[in-house]
Design a protein around this motif. Structure first.
Motif, PDB file in Angstrom:
ATOM      1  N   UNK A 176       0.823  -1.210   0.000  1.00 46.95           N
ATOM      2  CA  UNK A 176       0.000   0.000   0.000  1.00 46.95           C
ATOM      3  C   UNK A 176       0.859   1.263   0.000  1.00 46.95           C
ATOM      4  N   UNK A 177       0.206   2.394  -0.271  1.00 46.37           N
ATOM      5  CA  UNK A 177       0.852   3.709  -0.320  1.00 46.37           C
ATOM      6  C   UNK A 177       2.016   3.740  -1.308  1.00 46.37           C
ATOM      7  N   UNK A 178       1.783   3.085  -2.450  1.00 48.11           N
ATOM      8  CA  UNK A 178       2.698   3.105  -3.590  1.00 48.11           C
ATOM      9  C   UNK A 178       2.509   4.426  -4.325  1.00 48.11           C
ATOM     10  N   UNK A 179       3.638   5.086  -4.702  1.00 46.94           N
ATOM     11  CA  UNK A 179       3.525   6.398  -5.357  1.00 46.94           C
ATOM     12  C   UNK A 179       4.619   6.582  -6.398  1.00 46.94           C
ATOM     13  N   UNK A 180       4.208   7.019  -7.582  1.00 53.55           N
ATOM     14  CA  UNK A 180       5.153   7.465  -8.611  1.00 53.55           C
ATOM     15  C   UNK A 180       4.693   8.820  -9.116  1.00 53.55           C
ATOM     16  N   UNK A 181       5.593   9.808  -9.088  1.00 52.28           N
ATOM     17  CA  UNK A 181       5.305  11.116  -9.682  1.00 52.28           C
ATOM     18  C   UNK A 181       6.368  11.500 -10.710  1.00 52.28           C
ATOM     19  N   UNK A 182       7.503  10.813 -10.703  1.00 47.03           N
ATOM     20  CA  UNK A 182       8.590  11.099 -11.638  1.00 47.03           C
ATOM     21  C   UNK A 182       8.365  10.311 -12.923  1.00 47.03           C
ATOM     22  N   UNK A 183       8.207  11.009 -14.032  1.00 42.31           N
ATOM     23  CA  UNK A 183       7.861  10.355 -15.293  1.00 42.31           C
ATOM     24  C   UNK A 183       9.087   9.780 -15.976  1.00 42.31           C
ATOM     25  N   UNK A 184       9.043   8.493 -16.248  1.00 40.08           N
ATOM     26  CA  UNK A 184      10.024   7.837 -17.098  1.00 40.08           C
ATOM     27  C   UNK A 184       9.282   6.875 -18.013  1.00 40.08           C
ATOM     28  N   UNK A 185       9.854   6.556 -19.148  1.00 38.93           N
ATOM     29  CA  UNK A 185       9.294   5.478 -19.952  1.00 38.93           C
ATOM     30  C   UNK A 185       9.468   4.174 -19.186  1.00 38.93           C
ATOM     31  N   UNK A 186       8.560   3.210 -19.408  1.00 40.41           N
ATOM     32  CA  UNK A 186       8.547   1.961 -18.651  1.00 40.41           C
ATOM     33  C   UNK A 186       8.349   2.272 -17.168  1.00 40.41           C
ATOM     34  N   UNK A 187       7.165   2.707 -16.812  1.00 42.01           N
ATOM     35  CA  UNK A 187       6.894   3.145 -15.447  1.00 42.01           C
ATOM     36  C   UNK A 187       5.779   2.316 -14.833  1.00 42.01           C
ATOM     37  N   UNK A 188       6.006   1.868 -13.585  1.00 39.20           N
ATOM     38  CA  UNK A 188       5.046   1.085 -12.826  1.00 39.20           C
ATOM     39  C   UNK A 188       5.761   0.471 -11.641  1.00 39.20           C
ATOM     40  N   UNK A 189       5.092  -0.412 -10.913  1.00 42.53           N
ATOM     41  CA  UNK A 189       5.778  -1.119  -9.828  1.00 42.53           C
ATOM     42  C   UNK A 189       7.012  -1.816 -10.396  1.00 42.53           C
ATOM     43  N   UNK A 190       6.830  -2.506 -11.514  1.00 42.38           N
ATOM     44  CA  UNK A 190       7.941  -2.971 -12.340  1.00 42.38           C
ATOM     45  C   UNK A 190       7.931  -2.147 -13.616  1.00 42.38           C
ATOM     46  N   UNK A 191       9.057  -1.550 -13.952  1.00 43.28           N
ATOM     47  CA  UNK A 191       9.113  -0.767 -15.178  1.00 43.28           C
ATOM     48  C   UNK A 191       9.116  -1.644 -16.412  1.00 43.28           C
ATOM     49  N   UNK A 192       9.980  -2.668 -16.404  1.00 40.49           N
ATOM     50  CA  UNK A 192      10.030  -3.639 -17.493  1.00 40.49           C
ATOM     51  C   UNK A 192      10.384  -4.989 -16.894  1.00 40.49           C
ATOM     52  N   UNK A 193       9.849  -6.060 -17.505  1.00 39.60           N
ATOM     53  CA  UNK A 193      10.038  -7.383 -16.908  1.00 39.60           C
ATOM     54  C   UNK A 193       9.823  -8.477 -17.934  1.00 39.60           C
ATOM     55  N   UNK A 194      10.570  -9.583 -17.742  1.00 35.21           N
ATOM     56  CA  UNK A 194      10.270 -10.814 -18.462  1.00 35.21           C
ATOM     57  C   UNK A 194      10.322 -12.007 -17.511  1.00 35.21           C
TER      58      UNK A 194
END
Length: 212
Positions: free
Chosen positions: A110-128
């Motif tokens: 909980x209380x997850x926050x992103x305000x800084x913009x980057x490509x590939x953005x999320x809890x995981x930005x990129x993943x396989x």
């Protein structure tokens, strides 16, 4: 005080020993360092029980030593959650190029926050790798152009994403976002599996382009 751990830092090429004092949520009260996650049964899977340890795991995968002590970057690291995690609305740096296994074991972050913009953005930005079995609650609020935005994974190339509930609200100001998804922003290959995931958040995307 909290759990204490002796770590190393360097100044003017001279090694200096410092003693970290971690609070209950895994952050050093002296310097802000993240408490390292543990592998108590030596099975190669880190056990994460608080926010500091989750930030430490993200830093390990990203190779970011700013607030984390580890020997070498490990994009194939694996982890399980052992408790519900409160991220305290601290700015999250997406876990990128993730190739390991992350099992939330039914817990909530909980209380997850992103305000800084980057490509590939999320809890995981990129993943396989494999990402599964948890609930995520929080906010992604962006004020600059970006692409591949998803609450769980921004961009995936062959990942398995299973049994995840997202209550993450995604919004932006008058900027352009491309490829935005409640759970996953962009999928690159047919080998990707998204199974038994559900999105409960609100999306308020202005000036979008391409795929939402």
């Amino acid at each position: 005080g909290g759990e204490k751990n002796v770590g190393n830092t360097y100044a003017n090429t001279q090694e200096v020993s410092i003693e970290h004092d971690y609070n209950e949520n895994g952050f050093c009260t002296k310097c802000g360092a993240y408490q390292p996650a543990t592998d108590s049964d030596s099975d190669g899977v880190y056990e994460i029980g608080n926010a500091g340890q989750l930030f430490w795991f993200a830093a390990l995968v990203n190779g970011d030593n700013t607030h984390a002590d580890f020997d070498a970057q490990n994009t194939s690291a694996s982890a399980v959650l052992t408790n519900d995690i409160d991220l305290e609305n601290r700015e999250w740096k997406p876990i990128t190029a993730f190739a390991g296994s992350f099992d939330g074991q039914g817990h909530t972050v909980s209380n997850f926050k992103i305000t800084s913009t980057t490509n590939y953005s999320g809890f995981f930005g990129s993943a396989n790798g494999t990402i599964m079995n948890f609930t995520l609650k929080g906010e992604i609020t962006l004020s600059a152009d970006g692409a591949e935005i998803g609450s769980i994974v921004g961009n995936t190339d062959g990942a398995t994403i299973r049994n995840i509930a997202s209550y993450v609200n995604i919004s932006n100001t008058a900027v352009e976002l491309k490829h935005v998804g409640g759970v996953v922003g962009s999928i690159q290959t047919t080998e990707t599996v998204v199974d038994q995931c559900v999105y409960y958040g609100n999306m308020n995307i202005q000036n979008s382009h391409d795929c939402i």
